[in-house]
Design a protein around this motif. Sequence first.
Motif, mmCIF file in Angstrom:
data_model
loop_
_atom_site.group_PDB
_atom_site.id
_atom_site.type_symbol
_atom_site.label_atom_id
_atom_site.label_comp_id
_atom_site.label_asym_id
_atom_site.label_seq_id
_atom_site.Cartn_x
_atom_site.Cartn_y
_atom_site.Cartn_z
ATOM 1 N N HIS A 301 0.840 -1.206 0.000
ATOM 2 C CA HIS A 301 0.000 0.000 0.000
ATOM 3 C C HIS A 301 0.872 1.251 0.000
ATOM 4 N N HIS A 302 1.980 1.202 0.726
ATOM 5 C CA HIS A 302 2.890 2.351 0.777
ATOM 6 C C HIS A 302 3.444 2.663 -0.611
ATOM 7 N N LEU A 303 3.684 1.600 -1.415
ATOM 8 C CA LEU A 303 4.262 1.784 -2.745
ATOM 9 C C LEU A 303 3.242 2.244 -3.764
ATOM 10 N N ILE A 304 2.051 1.631 -3.747
ATOM 11 C CA ILE A 304 1.078 1.942 -4.801
ATOM 12 C C ILE A 304 -0.125 2.744 -4.304
ATOM 13 N N GLY A 305 -0.165 3.005 -2.982
ATOM 14 C CA GLY A 305 -1.287 3.755 -2.426
ATOM 15 C C GLY A 305 -1.544 5.094 -3.090
ATOM 16 N N PRO A 306 -0.477 5.856 -3.434
ATOM 17 C CA PRO A 306 -0.713 7.147 -4.096
ATOM 18 C C PRO A 306 -1.440 7.017 -5.431
ATOM 19 N N PHE A 307 -1.363 5.834 -6.040
ATOM 20 C CA PHE A 307 -2.007 5.629 -7.333
ATOM 21 C C PHE A 307 -3.305 4.808 -7.212
ATOM 22 N N TYR A 308 -3.298 3.883 -6.249
ATOM 23 C CA TYR A 308 -4.473 3.029 -6.036
ATOM 24 C C TYR A 308 -4.641 2.795 -4.539
ATOM 25 N N ASN A 309 -5.543 3.531 -3.941
ATOM 26 C CA ASN A 309 -5.725 3.492 -2.489
ATOM 27 C C ASN A 309 -6.649 2.334 -2.106
ATOM 28 N N PHE A 310 -6.133 1.104 -2.211
ATOM 29 C CA PHE A 310 -6.952 -0.068 -1.931
ATOM 30 C C PHE A 310 -7.133 -0.276 -0.434
ATOM 31 N N GLN A 311 -8.156 -1.042 -0.076
ATOM 32 C CA GLN A 311 -8.445 -1.353 1.322
ATOM 33 C C GLN A 311 -7.656 -2.600 1.731
ATOM 34 N N PRO A 312 -6.700 -2.475 2.662
ATOM 35 C CA PRO A 312 -5.954 -3.663 3.109
ATOM 36 C C PRO A 312 -6.896 -4.674 3.762
ATOM 37 N N LEU A 313 -6.595 -5.952 3.561
ATOM 38 C CA LEU A 313 -7.391 -6.985 4.207
ATOM 39 C C LEU A 313 -7.336 -6.797 5.719
ATOM 40 N N LEU A 314 -6.131 -6.578 6.238
ATOM 41 C CA LEU A 314 -5.911 -6.294 7.653
ATOM 42 C C LEU A 314 -4.645 -5.455 7.778
ATOM 43 N N THR A 315 -4.585 -4.618 8.792
ATOM 44 C CA THR A 315 -3.341 -3.927 9.125
ATOM 45 C C THR A 315 -2.712 -4.650 10.314
ATOM 46 N N ARG A 316 -1.453 -4.347 10.594
ATOM 47 C CA ARG A 316 -0.765 -5.009 11.694
ATOM 48 C C ARG A 316 -1.461 -4.747 13.032
ATOM 49 N N THR A 317 -1.902 -3.522 13.227
ATOM 50 C CA THR A 317 -2.600 -3.196 14.471
ATOM 51 C C THR A 317 -3.886 -3.978 14.608
ATOM 52 N N GLU A 318 -4.611 -4.148 13.508
ATOM 53 C CA GLU A 318 -5.858 -4.902 13.558
ATOM 54 C C GLU A 318 -5.604 -6.367 13.904
ATOM 55 N N VAL A 319 -4.474 -6.907 13.454
ATOM 56 C CA VAL A 319 -4.127 -8.288 13.810
ATOM 57 C C VAL A 319 -3.925 -8.401 15.312
ATOM 58 N N TYR A 320 -3.171 -7.471 15.896
ATOM 59 C CA TYR A 320 -2.952 -7.481 17.340
ATOM 60 C C TYR A 320 -4.265 -7.312 18.103
ATOM 61 N N LYS A 321 -5.084 -6.360 17.665
ATOM 62 C CA LYS A 321 -6.311 -6.042 18.382
ATOM 63 C C LYS A 321 -7.314 -7.194 18.366
ATOM 64 N N THR A 322 -7.242 -8.031 17.348
ATOM 65 C CA THR A 322 -8.205 -9.124 17.224
ATOM 66 C C THR A 322 -7.647 -10.478 17.631
ATOM 67 N N GLY A 323 -6.318 -10.614 17.663
ATOM 68 C CA GLY A 323 -5.739 -11.936 17.914
ATOM 69 C C GLY A 323 -4.934 -12.086 19.186
ATOM 70 N N VAL A 324 -4.730 -10.984 19.919
ATOM 71 C CA VAL A 324 -3.920 -11.033 21.138
ATOM 72 C C VAL A 324 -4.787 -10.630 22.335
ATOM 73 N N THR A 325 -4.703 -11.391 23.412
ATOM 74 C CA THR A 325 -5.507 -11.126 24.609
ATOM 75 C C THR A 325 -5.232 -9.744 25.187
ATOM 76 N N HIS A 326 -6.287 -8.971 25.342
ATOM 77 C CA HIS A 326 -6.211 -7.712 26.091
ATOM 78 C C HIS A 326 -7.623 -7.323 26.524
ATOM 79 N N TYR A 327 -7.831 -7.317 27.819
ATOM 80 C CA TYR A 327 -9.121 -6.895 28.375
ATOM 81 C C TYR A 327 -8.877 -6.216 29.715
ATOM 82 N N PHE A 328 -9.876 -5.417 30.148
ATOM 83 C CA PHE A 328 -9.650 -4.505 31.258
ATOM 84 C C PHE A 328 -10.789 -4.529 32.274
ATOM 85 N N SER A 329 -10.451 -4.148 33.488
ATOM 86 C CA SER A 329 -11.421 -4.080 34.580
ATOM 87 C C SER A 329 -12.299 -2.844 34.438
ATOM 88 N N MET A 330 -13.589 -2.984 34.765
ATOM 89 C CA MET A 330 -14.514 -1.859 34.760
ATOM 90 C C MET A 330 -14.705 -1.278 36.162
#
Length: 393
Positions: A301-330
Motif C-alpha cells: 500500500h505504501h508503494l502503490i497507495g498514491p495511485f491506487y488506495n486499496f483497502q488492506p485486508l488487515l493492518t498489523r494493528t488490527e491483527v494485534y487487536k483481534t488476535g492477542v488477549t487484552h481486556y480490562f477491569s470496569m
Amino acid sequence: MYSLQIQPAMENSLSFLITGGCGYFGFRLASSLHKKGAKVTLFDTAPPTHEVPESIVFVQGDVRDYAQVEKAVTGVDCVFHIASYGMSGREQLNQQLIEAVNVQGTQNVLKACIEHGVSRLVYTSTFNVVFGGQVIENGDESLPYLPLHLHPDHYSRTKSLAEMAVLKANGTALISSSGVLRTCALRPAGIYGPGEQRHLPRIVSYIERGIFRFVYGKPSSLVEFVHVDNLVSAHELAAEALTVEKHHRSAGQAYFISDGRPVNNFEFFRPLVEGLGYPFPKLRLPVSLIYFVAFLTEMIHHLIGPFYNFQPLLTRTEVYKTGVTHYFSMNKAKADLGYEPQEHNLDEVVQWFRSRGHGKKPHSSFISRLFLDSLFIVAFVAVVLSFLPVVGS
C-alpha cells in the motif's frame, strides 16, 4: 441502565457540543441527550446521514481549523470530543492526516474551551493508549501509557498524545469566565450495534465475498467490545461526574469502557456469520503469519497507495487487536461513574443486515477466492524464504 440524571428544567439550560457528532456513536449520543431535553450541536466535516430533529443544530466544520472550532464552542457548557481519524483499514496508513486531526485537532478543541469558558470536556480515547500487542489480562487504569515509539500504528500513538494533552489540561483556568476546565477520558473497546458503519460492514463484506475463510490466534485469546448504548451511558455519566454536584469525581481521570465480557474475537462474530447463513471457518492460522501478511500488505500500500488506495485486508494493528488477549477491569468506571453495562448480543445486528438484503449468496466471487489464495501463497513463500540462509553469510 444508569443515565444522565438531571431534572428537565435544569437540562434545558445545558448545551452540548459533539465533535464528530454525525458519526455512528456521536449521533447516538446526540439522540440520547436530545431525548433528555438538552441542547445539542453536531460538529462534523459532513452532514448527518440520519434525519435530525429541528432542535439539534448541525455545524459543518473541521477540528483542524481553529476558527471553526472556536465558533462552534461559543456558549457551550460541555464538549464531547469524539472526532478522530485513522482508526482502521487504509485510514491507518495516512499519517499526515491522522496527526492533523488527532493531535492538532484536539489542541484546537482544548484551546477553544479554555478561551471561551467551556468548563467540561469528555474525550473519547481508546484501549490502544496502553496496548501495543502485549498480553493484558484484567488491566486497570494504573497501567502506564505504552511508550510512543512502540505503537505499531500512528493512530494509537496520536490518540495517546491527545489523551495526555486532555488530562494535562484538567484544572486550567478559563480565560473568558471564572472557574477551570474539567476534563476526563474514556477508553472504549471496539464499538458495535445495529447500523454501525466502520467495522461491521467491512466484516460482512469479507464474509459475503468469501474472504472470511480462516481465523487466527489461540482459541483462548480474549478481547472486549462495547455496545453503542453502553458507551453512550458511559459518556453521559462521565460528563455528569465532572460537575460540582458530583464533586468533579471524574476530573483528570481516564476510564476503560466495555461490556465487561471478555470473549474470543472470532467467537464474538460467530452469530453474525451464521446468522447471515454462512459457515464458520474451521481453518486456524498463527497470529505471526497473519501479522506478516499484514506487514506485506502495508508495504504494498505504501508503494502503490498514491495511485491506487486499496483497502488492506488487515493492518498489523488490527491483527494485534483481534488476535492477542487484552481486556480490562470496569471497577473504576463503576465506582466513580456508576457505570453498569447492560447485556447485549449480535441478534439486532444480524437483523439489521438481513433487513438490508445481506445474507447467503449462491456463489462467492471467483476473484475474491483467487486473491485470497494468491495472498496465502505469497505469505507462505515469504515465510519459507525468511528461514533460508543468506548467500555469502
